[in-house]
Design a protein around this motif. Structure first.
Motif, PDB file in Angstrom:
ATOM      1  N   SER A 246       0.821  -1.210   0.000  1.00 54.67           N
ATOM      2  CA  SER A 246       0.000   0.000   0.000  1.00 54.67           C
ATOM      3  C   SER A 246       0.855   1.261   0.000  1.00 54.67           C
ATOM      4  O   SER A 246       1.814   1.381   0.764  1.00 54.67           O
ATOM      5  CB  SER A 246      -0.908   0.019   1.228  1.00 54.67           C
ATOM      6  OG  SER A 246      -1.549   1.262   1.358  1.00 54.67           O
ATOM      7  N   PRO A 247       0.478   2.260  -0.789  1.00 58.82           N
ATOM      8  CA  PRO A 247       1.187   3.545  -0.738  1.00 58.82           C
ATOM      9  C   PRO A 247       0.716   4.434   0.409  1.00 58.82           C
ATOM     10  O   PRO A 247       1.333   5.475   0.667  1.00 58.82           O
ATOM     11  CB  PRO A 247       0.834   4.177  -2.094  1.00 58.82           C
ATOM     12  CG  PRO A 247      -0.512   3.623  -2.416  1.00 58.82           C
ATOM     13  CD  PRO A 247      -0.518   2.210  -1.875  1.00 58.82           C
ATOM     14  N   ILE A 248      -0.373   4.058   1.083  1.00 55.59           N
ATOM     15  CA  ILE A 248      -0.859   4.819   2.237  1.00 55.59           C
ATOM     16  C   ILE A 248      -0.769   3.953   3.483  1.00 55.59           C
ATOM     17  O   ILE A 248      -0.626   2.728   3.406  1.00 55.59           O
ATOM     18  CB  ILE A 248      -2.303   5.324   2.036  1.00 55.59           C
ATOM     19  CG1 ILE A 248      -3.277   4.150   1.905  1.00 55.59           C
ATOM     20  CG2 ILE A 248      -2.375   6.244   0.826  1.00 55.59           C
ATOM     21  CD1 ILE A 248      -4.733   4.568   1.829  1.00 55.59           C
ATOM     22  N   ARG A 249      -0.852   4.584   4.651  1.00 56.78           N
ATOM     23  CA  ARG A 249      -0.719   3.863   5.914  1.00 56.78           C
ATOM     24  C   ARG A 249      -1.921   2.933   6.144  1.00 56.78           C
ATOM     25  O   ARG A 249      -3.067   3.300   5.863  1.00 56.78           O
ATOM     26  CB  ARG A 249      -0.604   4.844   7.083  1.00 56.78           C
ATOM     27  CG  ARG A 249       0.615   5.740   7.025  1.00 56.78           C
ATOM     28  CD  ARG A 249       0.536   6.822   8.079  1.00 56.78           C
ATOM     29  NE  ARG A 249       1.615   7.797   7.948  1.00 56.78           N
ATOM     30  CZ  ARG A 249       1.581   8.843   7.112  1.00 56.78           C
ATOM     31  NH1 ARG A 249       0.511   9.035   6.342  1.00 56.78           N
ATOM     32  NH2 ARG A 249       2.591   9.673   7.037  1.00 56.78           N
ATOM     33  N   ILE A 250      -1.627   1.773   6.691  1.00 55.55           N
ATOM     34  CA  ILE A 250      -2.654   0.772   7.001  1.00 55.55           C
ATOM     35  C   ILE A 250      -2.774   0.643   8.518  1.00 55.55           C
ATOM     36  O   ILE A 250      -1.766   0.535   9.225  1.00 55.55           O
ATOM     37  CB  ILE A 250      -2.294  -0.586   6.373  1.00 55.55           C
ATOM     38  CG1 ILE A 250      -2.206  -0.455   4.848  1.00 55.55           C
ATOM     39  CG2 ILE A 250      -3.307  -1.650   6.774  1.00 55.55           C
ATOM     40  CD1 ILE A 250      -3.476   0.023   4.169  1.00 55.55           C
ATOM     41  N   ALA A 251      -4.022   0.664   8.991  1.00 61.03           N
ATOM     42  CA  ALA A 251      -4.283   0.646  10.430  1.00 61.03           C
ATOM     43  C   ALA A 251      -5.289  -0.444  10.778  1.00 61.03           C
ATOM     44  O   ALA A 251      -6.221  -0.715  10.014  1.00 61.03           O
ATOM     45  CB  ALA A 251      -4.821   2.003  10.882  1.00 61.03           C
ATOM     46  N   THR A 252      -5.122  -1.054  11.955  1.00 62.06           N
ATOM     47  CA  THR A 252      -6.105  -2.009  12.470  1.00 62.06           C
ATOM     48  C   THR A 252      -5.828  -2.267  13.943  1.00 62.06           C
ATOM     49  O   THR A 252      -4.789  -1.867  14.474  1.00 62.06           O
ATOM     50  CB  THR A 252      -6.096  -3.328  11.667  1.00 62.06           C
ATOM     51  OG1 THR A 252      -7.300  -4.064  11.959  1.00 62.06           O
ATOM     52  CG2 THR A 252      -4.898  -4.200  12.039  1.00 62.06           C
ATOM     53  N   GLY A 253      -6.770  -2.937  14.602  1.00 57.98           N
ATOM     54  CA  GLY A 253      -6.551  -3.343  15.991  1.00 57.98           C
ATOM     55  C   GLY A 253      -7.738  -3.192  16.907  1.00 57.98           C
ATOM     56  O   GLY A 253      -7.725  -3.689  18.036  1.00 57.98           O
TER      57      GLY A 253
END
Length: 394
Positions: A246-253
């Motif tokens: 991904s060229p953008i930040r990936i978030a989860t949790g």
């Protein structure tokens, strides 16, 4: 000092955070909250034979680590340490115990943790692209029109927010991209913009890692700061591939409830931003996740704007680490026009004695003891029960 009672004080509320109170023989009371069914949390805490309360009555509330071990290692709620709603209940108690520890010492929790390295943290406005009122009336999930999305984004900017997020789902037709472009054009390049896919994506059996990668590549055109929950919460392999490409930040949790759940994501750098939620897992575990992410060079931007207890817990921990650029906070319109309108505001402003302070888009560090919120205002909880005590679509 000894614990004399642990109880749910919001049993009449069918929606919203579950509010938990811990009482002591010295008159010091701790407050906490969690996000789960109030009936399930009440049973887990208050069951006469094997509820969590029975494990804690008569123990020292300031021995927070021992209390956590006592609750977490008990085999009466599954096989010990498997997470889920049992940990949600433990987390609310854990939050209240930290509140007591701070009040007993006359210090805010961040002082008990060694002191702050940030005296304020930026908040971002957490909004939804969906017309919740329409969903409640018809059962259909649909986005608000473009002009409504733009209006809400500009409202957030006018209030001093420097970042915002839309709950978006996996709605990515060309007209949806046009909406994102319209919002970006309206707020300008300096305001951060994030999107949350959530269960609309990962519960869709046709949604794949390739779909998420394709969406991330398109979203880079609009300078999206992060993409949240693009895959199933426990899909470490998928998130690792997505984060790598991904060229953008990936978030989860947000759906993870134990340190062990987070560890493989951190070890494998399967995300750019970790999103623990203190209402899901308690302050003790939340702090451990934030610290492990800091050690790994991963940002920690927590999940959850839904109550003052949650946001205060996040602030008390994250001001002591260096990897938190912002904290989630409710946008004014997040529940506007729905059956829940006014609930989040009350959970921030009315059910506690000392609301938190947001100034110029930043959350000010509380200086009161414990969480810095004081005690529950039970009259306000009773009033909410009168308004939200029936069945309301969540």
């Amino acid at each position: 000092m000894r614990i004399t009672d642990v109880r749910v004080v919001s049993k009449g509320l069918r929606i919203g955070p579950v509010l938990v109170e811990v009482e002591t023989d010295e008159g010091i009371t701790g407050v906490g909250s969690t996000s789960a069914s109030v009936s399930v949390i009440s049973a887990l805490i208050e069951d006469e034979s094997d509820g969590l309360r029975s494990l804690l009555i008569g123990t020292d509330p300031t021995d927070v680590n021992m209390a956590w071990r006592r609750m977490f290692a008990s085999g009466d709620r599954g096989r010990s340490g498997e997470g889920g709603v049992a940990v949600n209940a433990m987390g609310a108690i854990d939050m209240a115990l930290w509140d007591i520890a701070g009040k007993a010492a006359g210090l805010p929790i961040h002082k008990l943790r060694g002191g702050a390295v940030q005296d304020r943290i930026m908040v971002y406005a957490s909004a939804t692209a969906f017309d919740r009122g329409h969903m409640e009336r018809t059962g259909e999930w649909r986005h608000n029109p473009t002009e409504v999305l733009v209006k809400e984004a500009l409202e957030n900017k006018s209030l001093g927010f420097k970042a915002m997020k839309f709950g978006w789902g996996n709605y990515f037709s060309e007209s949806d991209y046009d909406d994102i472009e319209a919002v970006r054009d309206a707020i300008g390049p300096d305001m951060k913009l994030m999107l949350d896919l959530g269960p609309f994506a990962y519960l869709d059996g046709t949604w794949t890692v390739k779909d998420a990668i394709h969406v991330a590549e398109r979203l880079a055109e609009y300078d999206i700061y992060f993409l949240e929950e693009a895959l199933h919460p426990y899909d470490v392999d998928g998130f690792e591939e997505l984060t790598l490409q991904s060229p953008i930040r990936i978030a989860t949790g947000e759906s993870l409830t134990t340190v062990q759940d987070f560890q493989p994501f951190i070890d494998r750098r399967a995300l750019d931003i970790v999103q623990p939620d203190a209402q899901q897992m308690g302050l003790t575990q939340f702090a451990r996740v934030a610290e492990r992410a800091e050690e790994a060079g991963i940002l920690c931007i927590p999940h959850g704007p839904w109550s003052a207890f949650l946001v205060a817990a996040h602030m008390q921990v994250l001001c002591t680490v260096t990897n938190c650029p912002m904290i989630e906070y409710p946008a004014p319109a997040v529940e506007r026009g729905s059956g829940r309108e006014g609930l989040v505001e009350a959970m921030h402003e009315k059910v506690i004695e000392t609301p938190m302070v947001v100034k110029d888009g930043y959350l000010e560090l509380p200086d009161g003891p414990g969480l810095g919120l004081g005690n529950f205002v039970h009259e306000a909880i009773d009033e909410l029960t009168g308004r939200f005590g029936g069945d309301v679509q969540q």
